[in-house]
Scaffold this motif. Structure first.
Motif, short mmCIF file in Angstrom:
data_model
loop_
_atom_site.label_atom_id
_atom_site.label_comp_id
_atom_site.label_asym_id
_atom_site.label_seq_id
_atom_site.Cartn_x
_atom_site.Cartn_y
_atom_site.Cartn_z
N GLN A 1 0.83 -1.20 0.00
CA GLN A 1 0.00 0.00 0.00
C GLN A 1 0.87 1.25 0.00
OE1 GLN A 1 -0.53 -2.85 1.59
NE2 GLN A 1 -2.58 -3.00 2.50
N LYS A 2 1.90 1.26 0.82
CA LYS A 2 2.76 2.44 0.93
C LYS A 2 3.83 2.48 -0.16
CE LYS A 2 5.81 5.05 3.99
NZ LYS A 2 6.30 5.22 5.38
N LEU A 3 4.48 1.36 -0.40
CA LEU A 3 5.62 1.34 -1.32
C LEU A 3 5.19 1.38 -2.79
CD1 LEU A 3 7.90 -1.32 0.40
CD2 LEU A 3 8.08 1.17 0.53
N LEU A 4 4.05 0.74 -3.10
CA LEU A 4 3.64 0.61 -4.50
C LEU A 4 2.32 1.31 -4.81
CD1 LEU A 4 4.41 -3.21 -4.97
CD2 LEU A 4 5.93 -1.26 -5.38
N GLY A 5 1.66 1.84 -3.79
CA GLY A 5 0.36 2.47 -4.01
C GLY A 5 -0.71 1.47 -4.40
#
Length: 288
Positions: A269-273
């Motif tokens: 969720q944070k690293l790749l959206g």
């Protein structure tokens, strides 16, 4: 240059092949049987038992997707070392590995990484030392496990979802489709290295999964915790006693922890959206 996908006809590899071919990428399916037909992909017979064969397959590749099969740990260690040796020699442009539920990172994860001698840890450490661009996907539990015959039969026939985790225990579940989505993105996102956690966050319980089944089926489904060794016993003829016992032992150990959740810092969720499918979204795509 092509993308080399191990286990291309299996639960993890097949969705990766489908995602890459849908994106118009050239794919080579790595399988044990040269006679296998994989839609949209060239087929190459190679497995993890030969470092030389792996080196030949990886040389010149745009990307390689690897994950260790279910097997006795001694064999998995040999496979991991062969993969690392081949990556170091062939130097493909990018490697993405999946731990298939094993943990190799302790970053915010309550110190629950596997021992340094486990196959997945050897694989992850070897990739980190190889100098080759790489990322390691760390899922927790697969939603597809809920389609095992002994699980889905009790859901359909009794309205009971039985699984080998304690009642109320929260975990970050993910679909094989979520893994394939992450692999596809990670082949392009070479700025993202190291561990990438794929799974639902916040984590959900068995009761939450049962509620999702209730909504999908239009009738009440309840959750029932089952002892891991009883739950996984039917898989022994297929996986072997040693591998089945190891899986059951892992579930029993995990169930003694407060939860089995990913952390936000290294999440897809944070690293790749990316947002993994919810249980309800996953179930909506199935013919139950």
């Amino acid at each position: 240059m092509t993308y080399m996908i191990h286990g291309a006809t299996g639960a993890q590899g097949a969705p990766v092949v489908a995602a890459l071919t849908a994106a118009g990428k050239p794919v080579t399916a790595l399988t044990r049987n040269a006679g296998t037909v994989v839609d949209g992909a060239r087929v190459l017979a190679v497995d993890y038992s030969s470092a030389a064969d792996l080196t030949g397959a990886y040389r010149g590749a745009e990307g390689v997707f690897v994950h260790l099969p279910v097997a006795p740990e001694e064999e998995r260690l040999a496979f991991a070392r062969n993969i690392v040796a081949a990556v170091r020699e062939a130097r493909p442009a990018r490697v993405v590995a999946s731990t298939s539920g094993g943990l190799v990172s302790t970053d915010g994860d309550k110190g629950r990484g596997d021992s340094t001698e486990s196959a997945v840890s050897v694989l992850a450490a070897g990739l980190a030392d190889s100098g080759v661009s790489h990322a390691v996907i760390e899922p927790r539990f697969y939603l597809e496990n809920l389609l095992l015959p002994n699980v889905i039969a009790s859901v359909r026939e009794e309205g009971v979802l039985r699984y080998s985790l304690p009642s109320g225990f929260r975990a970050s579940w993910a679909s094989h489709l979520d893994i394939a989505d992450a692999v596809t993105v990670l082949f392009e996102r070479r700025d993202v290295t190291g561990a990438v956690f794929v799974g639902q966050y916040p984590a959900i319980s068995g009761e939450d999964l049962a509620e999702a089944f209730s909504t999908r089926l239009g009738r009440t489904v309840t959750y029932e915790a089952t002892d891991p060794h009883i739950f996984f016993a039917p898989l022994a003829p297929m996986l072997g006693e040693e591998a089945t016992t190891a899986i059951a032992d892992m579930y029993r150990a995990v169930g003694t922890q407060p939860d089995h959740s990913i952390t936000a810092e290294r999440s897809a969720q944070k690293l790749l959206g990316m947002t993994p499918r919810t249980a309800s979204q996953w179930l909506a795509g199935l013919d139950l």
